[in-house]
Design a protein around this motif. Structure first.
Motif, PDB file in Angstrom:
ATOM      1  N   ARG A 310       0.841  -1.209   0.000  1.00  0.00           N
ATOM      2  CA  ARG A 310       0.000   0.000   0.000  1.00  0.00           C
ATOM      3  C   ARG A 310       0.872   1.254   0.000  1.00  0.00           C
ATOM      4  NH1 ARG A 310      -3.809  -2.129   4.030  1.00  0.00           N
ATOM      5  NH2 ARG A 310      -2.859  -0.638   5.428  1.00  0.00           N
ATOM      6  N   TYR A 311       1.998   1.183   0.704  1.00  0.00           N
ATOM      7  CA  TYR A 311       2.959   2.301   0.707  1.00  0.00           C
ATOM      8  C   TYR A 311       3.501   2.500  -0.716  1.00  0.00           C
ATOM      9  CZ  TYR A 311       7.751   4.132   1.112  1.00  0.00           C
ATOM     10  OH  TYR A 311       8.935   4.822   0.916  1.00  0.00           O
ATOM     11  N   ALA A 314       0.905   3.934  -3.223  1.00  0.00           N
ATOM     12  CA  ALA A 314       0.204   5.179  -2.859  1.00  0.00           C
ATOM     13  C   ALA A 314       0.330   6.207  -3.981  1.00  0.00           C
ATOM     14  CB  ALA A 314       0.782   5.741  -1.563  1.00  0.00           C
ATOM     15  N   LEU A 319      -0.685  10.219   1.150  1.00  0.00           N
ATOM     16  CA  LEU A 319      -1.066   8.824   1.377  1.00  0.00           C
ATOM     17  C   LEU A 319       0.180   7.977   1.639  1.00  0.00           C
ATOM     18  CD1 LEU A 319      -3.555   7.138   1.494  1.00  0.00           C
ATOM     19  CD2 LEU A 319      -3.350   6.658  -0.954  1.00  0.00           C
ATOM     20  N   GLN A 320       1.221   8.251   0.871  1.00  0.00           N
ATOM     21  CA  GLN A 320       2.453   7.495   1.068  1.00  0.00           C
ATOM     22  C   GLN A 320       3.015   7.755   2.474  1.00  0.00           C
ATOM     23  OE1 GLN A 320       6.137   8.284  -1.186  1.00  0.00           O
ATOM     24  NE2 GLN A 320       6.041   6.143  -1.793  1.00  0.00           N
ATOM     25  N   GLU A 323       0.957   5.823   4.989  1.00  0.00           N
ATOM     26  CA  GLU A 323       1.278   4.376   4.925  1.00  0.00           C
ATOM     27  C   GLU A 323       2.659   4.115   5.523  1.00  0.00           C
ATOM     28  OE1 GLU A 323      -0.617   1.942   4.267  1.00  0.00           O
ATOM     29  OE2 GLU A 323      -2.330   3.077   3.517  1.00  0.00           O
TER      30      GLU A 323
END
Ligand code: PXP
Length: 397
Positions: A310-311, A314, A319-320, A323
């Motif tokens: 997910r990281y 992103a 968002l990154q 995460e």
């Protein structure tokens, strides 16, 4: 800057050793729940510590460590401090060197112990007040050193997943390119381990590959697999250096999410026990989620591999960043639970440095980005470029 480390020592004490000691002291503050405080650690020689020992304790001789709590009187506890400052720890490198020789202890361990001892004095422990206090301080030192030992104080290892070399081979159904040859090149280029995923549908890695890899690998073979009876039996026969259990769905292109350990507790605990009997450590591939971590610990895993998908996927910086924070917190939490921590999935030449800089992560498992880059620059160079990123991340703290 929670730990301000100053070297006022005339003898030899490398920048790297100073950095590592500073990181150790920072982890110690975290472990004590005092991350919001700052502390100064000063490394001196015997002459300077003797002067201080004489001036403040009327003992005209060198000592190993002196702690000076910040503006605190006997009745005050540190939570009442206005300034978030714990005080100063002064360590004599000369005495530490002598003591390391005397107790036959690595110098680094001696220095770490002196930091723990000095820090405990700053937070109110005192071995000189009574026998009971001395026992309490000694026990606390032991407990902290054991916990912090699990943390990495050097670079993360890079393990390379060579599944994609097998994917190219299987596209033609012939013998080339061989993931076994690829593994050898990765090792020669400096990889610390090789990862392969033996899937139920054998879409890339074949049984022959893992048996040959077991014979040829000089570093560490990490066999990634679903907790499926047929594959478990093969793994027990092959005896990899460790296994990583992942969820496996036939139709997925690659492993999609982390394991739901909570809902498979019985099955995973039983599987881990089977590997335990053969002294094969098990890692569970999970999302950075506290409940999954606790379940992994309860199931008896030695490692967790934190899913960085997910990281990596992103689409915005925010968002990154969120995460990344989840991964950082989960890694810390895992170490606190006594788990060892690896990470991987979707890591590439742009997003790996941040993950590699996380202290508690021992090893990164990277496949696709390296093999994709190798198509253009060759495998040896692709591995070396990734290694440089991982190594620089550590030195850039
Ligand atoms: N870790 C696990 C558990 C994986 O399933 C994979 C993919 O095979 C990787 C790491 C490596 O991911 P990537 O190929 O995206 O680097």
């Amino acid at each position: 800057m929670p730990v301000n480390l100053t070297v006022q020592y005339d003898g030899q004490f490398s920048d790297l050793a100073a950095k590592q000691l500073g990181k150790f002291a920072t982890s110690l503050l975290q472990e004590l729940g005092k991350s919001e405080y700052s502390v100064s650690v000063v490394l001196v020689g015997d002459q300077r510590i003797q002067e201080l020992n004489n001036q403040y304790r009327h003992k005209n001789k060198p000592t190993n460590v002196l702690s000076f709590p910040f503006d605190i009187n006997e009745e005050m506890d540190i939570s009442q401090l206005q300034v978030k400052e714990l005080g100063d720890i002064i360590i004599s490198v000369d005495t530490a060197l002598r003591e390391a020789l005397e107790y036959n202890q690595p110098f680094k361990d001696r220095m770490n112990w002196l930091v723990v001892h000095g820090m405990l004095h700053l937070v109110g422990y005192d071995h000189e007040t009574s026998e009971q206090d001395a026992i309490e301080m000694f026990e606390k030192e032991k407990q902290l050193l054991a916990k912090l030992k699990n943390r990495r104080t050097r670079m993360a290892n890079l393990a390379i997943n060579v599944d994609h070399v097998a994917t190219i081979r299987e596209a033609r159904g012939i013998m080339e390119p061989d993931p076994v040859t690829a593994a050898g090149i990765c090792e020669l280029a400096g990889a610390s381990g090789i990862v392969v995923h033996l899937r139920e549908d054998r879409r890339h890695i074949q049984d022959r590959d893992i048996y040959l890899l077991r014979e040829t690998i000089k570093t560490k073979l990490n066999l990634e697999m679903g907790a499926n009876k047929e594959i478990i039996d093969i793994a027990l026969d092959v005896q990899p250096d460790m296994v990583t259990l992942v969820p496996e769905k036939r139709k997925e292109l690659t492993t999609e999410g982390g394991l739901d350990v909570l809902s498979q507790m019985k099955k995973l605990t039983k599987t881990i026990k089977r590997f335990d009997k053969e002294n094969i450590p098990v890692s569970l591939f999970i999302d950075p989620d506290i409940n999954q971590l606790k379940a992994a610990h309860e199931a008896g895993a030695t490692f967790v591999e934190l899913h960085t998908g997910r990281y990596s996927d992103a689409l915005s910086e925010d968002l990154q960043a969120s995460e990344f924070a989840l991964i950082g917190e989960a890694a810390e939490e895992a170490v606190n639970l006594g788990l060892r921590v690896n990470a991987g999935h979707g890591l590439n030449y742009h997003n790996t440095a941040a993950i590699a800089s996380l202290d508690s992560i021992e090893e990164l498992s990277i496949g696709h980005a390296i093999i994709a880059h190798a198509v253009f620059v060759g495998l040896e160079r692709a591995v070396k470029e990734m290694l440089a990123i991982v190594n620089r991340a550590e030195l850039a703290i």
